[in-house]
Design a protein around this motif. Sequence first.
Motif, PDB file in Angstrom:
ATOM      1  N   GLU A  64       0.827  -1.204   0.000  1.00 42.25           N
ATOM      2  CA  GLU A  64       0.000   0.000   0.000  1.00 42.25           C
ATOM      3  C   GLU A  64       0.863   1.257   0.000  1.00 42.25           C
ATOM      4  OE1 GLU A  64      -3.323   0.605  -0.035  1.00 42.25           O
ATOM      5  OE2 GLU A  64      -3.781  -1.512  -0.360  1.00 42.25           O
ATOM      6  N   LEU A  65       1.984   1.196   0.705  1.00 40.25           N
ATOM      7  CA  LEU A  65       2.891   2.340   0.765  1.00 40.25           C
ATOM      8  C   LEU A  65       3.707   2.504  -0.521  1.00 40.25           C
ATOM      9  CD1 LEU A  65       4.294   1.854   4.392  1.00 40.25           C
ATOM     10  CD2 LEU A  65       2.715   3.657   3.631  1.00 40.25           C
ATOM     11  N   GLY A  66       3.698   1.483  -1.375  1.00 47.95           N
ATOM     12  CA  GLY A  66       4.475   1.546  -2.607  1.00 47.95           C
ATOM     13  C   GLY A  66       5.970   1.383  -2.393  1.00 47.95           C
ATOM     14  N   GLU A  67       6.348   0.712  -1.297  1.00 50.31           N
ATOM     15  CA  GLU A  67       7.765   0.585  -0.953  1.00 50.31           C
ATOM     16  C   GLU A  67       8.308  -0.832  -1.107  1.00 50.31           C
ATOM     17  OE1 GLU A  67       8.651   2.058   2.927  1.00 50.31           O
ATOM     18  OE2 GLU A  67       8.418   4.165   2.348  1.00 50.31           O
ATOM     19  N   THR A  68       7.521  -1.738  -1.635  1.00 48.08           N
ATOM     20  CA  THR A  68       7.933  -3.139  -1.661  1.00 48.08           C
ATOM     21  C   THR A  68       9.267  -3.328  -2.366  1.00 48.08           C
ATOM     22  OG1 THR A  68       5.604  -3.800  -1.692  1.00 48.08           O
ATOM     23  CG2 THR A  68       7.229  -5.462  -2.300  1.00 48.08           C
ATOM     24  N   ARG A  69       9.427  -2.754  -3.548  1.00 51.19           N
ATOM     25  CA  ARG A  69      10.653  -2.957  -4.327  1.00 51.19           C
ATOM     26  C   ARG A  69      11.860  -2.299  -3.651  1.00 51.19           C
ATOM     27  NH1 ARG A  69      12.392  -4.061  -9.656  1.00 51.19           N
ATOM     28  NH2 ARG A  69      14.661  -4.019  -9.557  1.00 51.19           N
ATOM     29  N   VAL A  70      11.698  -1.069  -3.183  1.00 54.59           N
ATOM     30  CA  VAL A  70      12.853  -0.367  -2.635  1.00 54.59           C
ATOM     31  C   VAL A  70      13.343  -1.013  -1.344  1.00 54.59           C
ATOM     32  CG1 VAL A  70      11.495   1.347  -1.324  1.00 54.59           C
ATOM     33  CG2 VAL A  70      13.814   1.905  -2.087  1.00 54.59           C
ATOM     34  N   VAL A  71      12.433  -1.489  -0.504  1.00 55.99           N
ATOM     35  CA  VAL A  71      12.848  -2.126   0.752  1.00 55.99           C
ATOM     36  C   VAL A  71      13.444  -3.505   0.464  1.00 55.99           C
ATOM     37  CG1 VAL A  71      12.113  -2.893   3.038  1.00 55.99           C
ATOM     38  CG2 VAL A  71      11.149  -0.815   2.068  1.00 55.99           C
ATOM     39  N   ALA A  72      12.872  -4.234  -0.493  1.00 55.39           N
ATOM     40  CA  ALA A  72      13.445  -5.528  -0.868  1.00 55.39           C
ATOM     41  C   ALA A  72      14.844  -5.347  -1.445  1.00 55.39           C
ATOM     42  CB  ALA A  72      12.539  -6.238  -1.869  1.00 55.39           C
ATOM     43  N   ASP A  73      15.046  -4.271  -2.207  1.00 55.85           N
ATOM     44  CA  ASP A  73      16.388  -3.982  -2.734  1.00 55.85           C
ATOM     45  C   ASP A  73      17.370  -3.722  -1.593  1.00 55.85           C
ATOM     46  OD1 ASP A  73      15.651  -4.280  -5.359  1.00 55.85           O
ATOM     47  OD2 ASP A  73      15.438  -2.135  -5.760  1.00 55.85           O
ATOM     48  N   ARG A  74      16.949  -2.934  -0.624  1.00 51.75           N
ATOM     49  CA  ARG A  74      17.826  -2.651   0.518  1.00 51.75           C
ATOM     50  C   ARG A  74      18.194  -3.936   1.248  1.00 51.75           C
ATOM     51  NH1 ARG A  74      14.447   1.743   3.661  1.00 51.75           N
ATOM     52  NH2 ARG A  74      14.239   3.359   2.068  1.00 51.75           N
ATOM     53  N   HIS A  75      17.194  -4.780   1.463  1.00 53.25           N
ATOM     54  CA  HIS A  75      17.424  -6.053   2.142  1.00 53.25           C
ATOM     55  C   HIS A  75      18.445  -6.892   1.368  1.00 53.25           C
ATOM     56  CE1 HIS A  75      16.580 -10.358   2.845  1.00 53.25           C
ATOM     57  NE2 HIS A  75      16.237 -10.007   4.080  1.00 53.25           N
ATOM     58  N   ALA A  76      18.238  -7.019   0.070  1.00 49.38           N
ATOM     59  CA  ALA A  76      19.121  -7.862  -0.743  1.00 49.38           C
ATOM     60  C   ALA A  76      20.541  -7.322  -0.751  1.00 49.38           C
ATOM     61  CB  ALA A  76      18.568  -7.961  -2.166  1.00 49.38           C
ATOM     62  N   HIS A  77      20.699  -6.022  -0.895  1.00 46.64           N
ATOM     63  CA  HIS A  77      22.041  -5.468  -0.976  1.00 46.64           C
ATOM     64  C   HIS A  77      22.745  -5.454   0.386  1.00 46.64           C
ATOM     65  CE1 HIS A  77      20.577  -4.023  -4.949  1.00 46.64           C
ATOM     66  NE2 HIS A  77      21.816  -4.324  -5.270  1.00 46.64           N
ATOM     67  N   TRP A  78      21.991  -5.391   1.467  1.00 52.46           N
ATOM     68  CA  TRP A  78      22.606  -5.513   2.794  1.00 52.46           C
ATOM     69  C   TRP A  78      23.231  -6.896   2.956  1.00 52.46           C
ATOM     70  CZ3 TRP A  78      24.316  -3.352   7.163  1.00 52.46           C
ATOM     71  CH2 TRP A  78      24.438  -4.147   8.301  1.00 52.46           C
ATOM     72  N   TYR A  79      22.485  -7.928   2.578  1.00 48.31           N
ATOM     73  CA  TYR A  79      23.008  -9.285   2.740  1.00 48.31           C
ATOM     74  C   TYR A  79      24.046  -9.626   1.670  1.00 48.31           C
ATOM     75  CZ  TYR A  79      19.911  -9.969   6.600  1.00 48.31           C
ATOM     76  OH  TYR A  79      19.315  -9.835   7.834  1.00 48.31           O
ATOM     77  N   ALA A  80      23.965  -8.988   0.521  1.00 47.08           N
ATOM     78  CA  ALA A  80      25.037  -9.159  -0.467  1.00 47.08           C
ATOM     79  C   ALA A  80      26.343  -8.578   0.073  1.00 47.08           C
ATOM     80  CB  ALA A  80      24.653  -8.479  -1.782  1.00 47.08           C
ATOM     81  N   ALA A  81      26.254  -7.413   0.722  1.00 50.57           N
ATOM     82  CA  ALA A  81      27.449  -6.816   1.330  1.00 50.57           C
ATOM     83  C   ALA A  81      27.986  -7.697   2.449  1.00 50.57           C
ATOM     84  CB  ALA A  81      27.120  -5.420   1.851  1.00 50.57           C
ATOM     85  N   LEU A  82      27.084  -8.323   3.199  1.00 48.87           N
ATOM     86  CA  LEU A  82      27.511  -9.234   4.262  1.00 48.87           C
ATOM     87  C   LEU A  82      28.261 -10.428   3.665  1.00 48.87           C
ATOM     88  CD1 LEU A  82      27.332  -9.913   7.331  1.00 48.87           C
ATOM     89  CD2 LEU A  82      25.275 -11.241   6.779  1.00 48.87           C
TER      90      LEU A  82
END
Length: 698
Positions: free
Chosen positions: A362-380
């Motif tokens: 509903e907030l329209g943030e699904t893609r941007v937050v999923a991207d943040r999640h993926a790139h955080w764990y990629a950096a890990l």
Amino acid sequence: MFGEYSVNNNQADSSDGDLAPAAGFTQGNLPPEPAGFIGRKRELGLLDVLLQHRRLITLTGVGGVGKSRIALQAASAAGRARRDGVWWVELSPLRDPGLLTATVAHTVGLADHSPRPLDEELCAWMSDKELLLVLDTCEHMVAACRHLAGELLQSAPGLTVLVTSREPLGSPGEEVVEIRPLPCEGPDSDALALFRTHALAATPRAAACFEDPERTLVAAELCRRLDGIPLALELAGARMRRWSLEQMAERIGARFDMLSDTRSALLARHQTMRTTIGWSHELCEPLERLLWARLSVFTGDFDVAAARAVCAGGPLPASRVERVLAGLVAKSVVRRTEERGAGARYRMLDTIREYGHDWLEELGETRVVADRHAHWYAALALAADQGWLGPGQVDWYRRMTTEHAQLRTALEHLVGSDPTAALEMAGALWFFWFCCGHVHEGRSVLERALESAQPTGAAYNQALWALGLTALIQGDMTVARRVGEECAGGAARLADPERELRAAYLQAVSVLMPGDPVRALSLAGPRARAGHGGRTSAPGWLLCKLATAYALCDLRRFEEATQEAAALRETCAELGERWLRAYADYVLAVAALGLGEHGEAARHVRAMLSGKRLLGDRFGIALGLDLLAAAVAALGDGELAARLLGTGHAWWRTVGRPQMGSPSLTALRDLGERQARAAIGDAAYETAFRGGAASSTG
């Protein structure tokens, strides 16, 4: 020499020669039982009977009704009667049905690395087991669970499967038990008792509510309005910190009036749970609602650092995430858990997470937050790759094992949204696939990532090398050789000495294992290493030294092998590294055995096994047990050698092909057996061997 494998609760003791898999090896992995379990005597009594007489039982019911908690209570009680224990497989974090078999196999302790289909290996491994397998939260992959459960039950007569799901599997012979809400009629109802427990946990002043008969009736009516659903009662109890009982009853009453004419009890309960979560959502502060939505991208549990990196932004600064998270914990929206050695971690129940994810959309943030999640764990993953061959190796092993569910989620997102980042992450996790027991999963992920990538550049070369390692550990030498050659060509074009050495290791071992140590030496020996150059403390150089030392042992050049392995061990000790160091100890033991220094060989292999225990290496433990058996047999203790070989046999079963099909490893194992039989006779040998194999079942 070729990789590590994770093991649940492995306790292989290196203090003496008798290295059994130890208590805990097959005892199971049930999670701790949460406090506050109330009622359910009828359900538990029924399950006690069914678990004795039925082989597939599915607990169904609305989200939040307590299926998992009841399953945990029933499994704990049933475990004592299962020779091989009870194994709990939590499926809520899993999104790819293709990883179901790998998840189950790894949970029960099968770190298989053969090229055969994993479901066949799991069925074969389970065939003589007597255990209870719990598949928790299956509703999002019913078809895959139905297929796997059917295959396993057909192959393993001693297996019982207990399932929790919002819907039945639909399998032949399935016994379906619907878990209904708690009884909520009367002042002594289980629903009221559960509500009281959570209200008192929220605030001591709630005690006054339950000392007054009239207010107790109000509380009982509230429980009835909540339909006796445990999660709804827990959320309501947590609100007592802020609202009085009467305020809660008034606010929730209006919301639930709309449910009075629902068409079925089951539909009403779904609506009740949804409405209760919505009510809790409305009572949250605006920043708590925002964090709730953003946290829904996490599958499984997470830590504060990840929550801060993924969820901060806009009106929610990173400095406030932890405080807002504490507010959600206080409201029972998020649960705090403690992971051994990992500090505080947090998670949301599926029903609550699903609600949050709807709001994220509903907030329209699904893609941007999923991207943040993926790139955080990629950096890990990249940080873990950099730190793997160092003093933090054991900590990285534990950390990445803890974060496995999040790594999967990140990779799945990146494969579909950012192929370049997916390639980098999958390649950086080479050690996780090759060294931590996830070879089937790693090969699948790497193949997918490589399919959509351009066949050039360092990231492609790294991912291709990682794929070669998974083929190597599976015994797929044809693919390993081909990939090694392609890696070597790519590394030469990149003019990267380290990548050239990594490719040389892959090529060398792919010819060494089938029995060509001369070719292996030409690929990875001192002259070849000098020709490539590169840092002598980098993975490629060290891996080539390991391959060289083992090839020299195969050629019976034991003094030279000792020199190579000792130099490798010294470098690893300086780095604070344990993975390669343990393999250097193994080669030192093989060389000592070849030189007739049997006591020295036993000492080195015990050191090797100690390192394997730290990294949960099933393959290494099996390898070491064979070698230790040969050493103690040469020292004259045939009975202990036979027991060790029996125990080693049990460990080999958990990693696929015994001795990896290697002629040299098979010859070493057979040498120990011949000497043990010669020392104590065939009858005594068979008795001791069976005793060692049986010790693996705790």
